[in-house]
Scaffold this active site. Sequence first.
Site, PDB file in Angstrom:
ATOM      1  N   THR A 324       0.721  -1.258   0.054  1.00 49.25           N
ATOM      2  CA  THR A 324      -0.006  -0.071   0.052  1.00 49.25           C
ATOM      3  C   THR A 324       0.881   1.343  -0.050  1.00 49.25           C
ATOM      4  O   THR A 324       1.999   1.166   0.751  1.00 49.25           O
ATOM      5  CB  THR A 324      -0.824  -0.140   1.302  1.00 49.25           C
ATOM      6  N   HIS A 376       2.436 -11.546  14.232  1.00 50.20           N
ATOM      7  CA  HIS A 376       3.484 -12.290  15.212  1.00 50.20           C
ATOM      8  C   HIS A 376       3.184 -13.621  15.412  1.00 50.20           C
ATOM      9  O   HIS A 376       4.193 -14.485  15.868  1.00 50.20           O
ATOM     10  CB  HIS A 376       3.670 -11.340  16.253  1.00 50.20           C
TER      11      HIS A 376
END
Length: 405
Positions: A324, A376
Amino acid sequence: MSTEIKAPVFPESVAEGTVATWHKQPGEACSRDELIVDIETDKVVLEVVAPADGVIEEIVKNEGDTVESGELIGKFKEGAAGESKPAESKSDDKSEAPQAEAKAEAGSDDAILSPAARKLAEENNVDPNAVKGTGKDGRVTKEDVQAHVDSNKGAAKAQAPSAAPAVDVAQGERPEKRVPMTRLRASIAKRLVDAQQTAAMLTTFNEVNMGPIMELRKQYQDSFVKRHGIKLGFMSFFTKAATEALKRFPAVNASIDGNDMVYHGYQDIGVAVSTDRGLVVPVLRDADAMGLADVEKKIVEYGTKAKEGKLAIEDMTGGTFTITNGGIFGSLISTPILNPPQTAILGMHKIQERPMAVNGKVEIQPMMYLALSYDHRMIDGKEAVQFLVAIKEMLEDPARILLDV
């Protein structure tokens, strides 16, 4: 012969849609394959066309109504002789009501608008008489109004594309305007909230010297345009750098499905594109096999389709990684949000000249902050940092992309 008009069959990921615009009214003539109604889903706007020459016999689902996949939304009479303007149709009493209304609203010097065109004109505060009609008998279509709005944007740059019409109120009053969320905006909101609630999202940052890429573009831009017919931009370099980095760090190119980790042996890169309706993410399939020119052409193609609302659902599904670019709007640094079920997203930002220490001396360099948000649960911090460093190194020395070093 009467035929049912049904909503398109939605993909499994789309539960329902909304009737956005009826381009034809009961009694109005339709040609085979002519657009008659738009169905807005949470991803794209689907078009329904006339199955044959005939007329709209009945509208079952009005604009704003919710419809499910394959649900009946109207009836079509094949082979019936209709009129270009509903006001002149004599097929039945139902068609005469909107016809009379159209004539009542339009005097001898007033423009005749389709319902969709009238709605768009009201939303954008457009005088119908100022719009040149290209429809039958001079009828003003939705496309005519949109073209008029687009032509006036250049003269009113200070006004945002989605700004509400000016409200004349006495000093001291505080006007408000309540507008329902579109399905696309509601879907974006839901996905972003879900991403933050379900993923263990973390962001790592770095910065890249864009000087080498800018110099390369300057040196070969003319030759590139002459050879490929398109300008060489930054996004193609970022796409190719990300593709090579994804090969080295498969976890960044993976996704989570329940308790399973799915590793993809291909690189389908999603490129976020901003439109007036909201943010959409079309996908560059098999980016590894694409050259820089292929990437640039596909991005331009997707950008044009996005602005015209012509992106198909298959254009926006199945990506393995997303890029993006908030820099085109002036963003200096930001934290991009994951695009589920992907496990990482790369954020590009504004190129800004800053003083940098180079070989013991201070030099002014065109720098860009990079941000990598990742899940994560799937990706360790070490992998995320190394992935971002690999992209930085390839952009600062573009030959690495070609040599895979």
